[in-house]
Every structure is written in structure tokens, then in C-alpha cells.
Design a protein around this motif. Structure first.
Motif, PDB file in Angstrom:
ATOM      1  N   MET A 101      72.933  -4.318  98.836  1.00 42.79           N
ATOM      2  CA  MET A 101      74.283  -4.847  98.797  1.00 42.79           C
ATOM      3  C   MET A 101      75.241  -3.753  98.330  1.00 42.79           C
ATOM      4  SD  MET A 101      75.264  -7.908  99.381  1.00 42.79           S
ATOM      5  CE  MET A 101      76.767  -8.762  99.370  1.00 42.79           C
ATOM      6  N   PRO A 102      76.306  -3.491  99.048  1.00 41.89           N
ATOM      7  CA  PRO A 102      77.270  -2.469  98.614  1.00 41.89           C
ATOM      8  C   PRO A 102      77.884  -2.808  97.252  1.00 41.89           C
ATOM      9  CG  PRO A 102      77.746  -3.213 100.848  1.00 41.89           C
ATOM     10  CD  PRO A 102      76.701  -4.119 100.302  1.00 41.89           C
ATOM     11  N   GLN A 103      78.088  -1.775  96.445  1.00 43.30           N
ATOM     12  CA  GLN A 103      78.695  -1.967  95.129  1.00 43.30           C
ATOM     13  C   GLN A 103      79.758  -0.912  94.883  1.00 43.30           C
ATOM     14  OE1 GLN A 103      75.572  -1.882  92.207  1.00 43.30           O
ATOM     15  NE2 GLN A 103      75.197  -4.067  92.432  1.00 43.30           N
ATOM     16  N   ALA A 104      80.830  -1.340  94.242  1.00 41.91           N
ATOM     17  CA  ALA A 104      81.878  -0.407  93.834  1.00 41.91           C
ATOM     18  C   ALA A 104      81.355   0.466  92.699  1.00 41.91           C
ATOM     19  CB  ALA A 104      83.113  -1.175  93.375  1.00 41.91           C
ATOM     20  N   ILE A 105      81.891   1.655  92.582  1.00 41.67           N
ATOM     21  CA  ILE A 105      81.555   2.559  91.480  1.00 41.67           C
ATOM     22  C   ILE A 105      82.674   2.462  90.454  1.00 41.67           C
ATOM     23  CG2 ILE A 105      81.210   4.958  90.801  1.00 41.67           C
ATOM     24  CD1 ILE A 105      80.169   5.375  93.729  1.00 41.67           C
TER      25      ILE A 105
END
Length: 117
Positions: free
Chosen positions: A1-5
Motif C-alpha cells: 500500500m502506498p504511504q506518504a513520507i
């Protein structure tokens, strides 16, 4: 799942100064955060510009062509081949973008070792 940094969260993971930490990569470039305080050494990069974005605090980029003061939200790109050094009277936090593997001093012998966090 894409995640913000989350850059603020990444900056809580270390306290050392002048030691860039890789948080991501982009088209063959390292995206890094770093804490700075005091004076870095004079150096240049023969093959690449040097990108600085201030996240917190104030820094002065001293160059052989004059100085630039940066506050939060401001950036400056030092053109390749221009001798420069960043200076921070108080601790400041920066976002840096450099070609992957490029030494932060322009010289492998004096560069800080970059690590991913």
C-alpha cells in the motif's frame, strides 16, 4: 500500500549533524533530510548542482559569488562547480536532493556516509 513520507517524523529518528539520511529516491537521485549546525567545509560538485530546501531554521549558503540566506520554505540551487558551504548558527533541518551516490563534499574521501531511514 502506498504511504506518504513524513519528513518531520524522519527527522526525529536521529540527532547527528551534517549526516544526510535518505528517505526516498527519484529518477536516480537521493531525497534526504539532514540536521545542520555550525559550518560545513568549503567544497564544490564538478558534475552536479546542489539543492537545498530549508524545512526548519535558517541557513546561509556562502559561495564564492556571494551569500544567500534561506528561511523555512525557501530553497537555493548552487550551480555545479561553484565552491560553497552551508552555515547554520542554530540547528536547522534541510531537504536535499542529489544524484544517488554523489558524495556530499564532492570528494569520497571526506564525505559523510549516507544511510537510509
Amino acid at each position: 500500500m502506498p504511504q506518504a513520507i513524513n519528513l518531520a517524523e524522519k527527522l526525529t529518528k536521529f540527532s547527528d549533524h551534517w549526516s544526510p539520511k535518505i528517505v526516498s529516491s527519484f529518477n536516480g537521485h537521493d531525497i534526504m533530510v539532514v540536521k545542520v549546525k555550525g559550518e560545513f567545509n568549503w567544497h564544490d560538485h564538478a558534475d552536479s548542482d546542489d539543492f537545498f530546501l530549508v524545512l526548519k531554521g535558517t541557513i546561509r549558503i556562502e559561495t564564492e559569488q556571494g551569500n544567500v540566506t534561506l528561511n523555512p520554505g525557501e530553497l537555493y540551487v548552487v550551480p555545479r562547480g561553484i565552491k560553497h558551504r552551508p552555515v547554520a548558527e542554530e540547528e536547522a533541518h534541510l531537504l536535499l536532493i542529489e544524484p544517488a551516490g554523489m558524495p556530499n563534499t564532492g570528494d569520497d574521501a571526506t564525505a559523510a556516509v549516507k544511510e537510509e531511514i
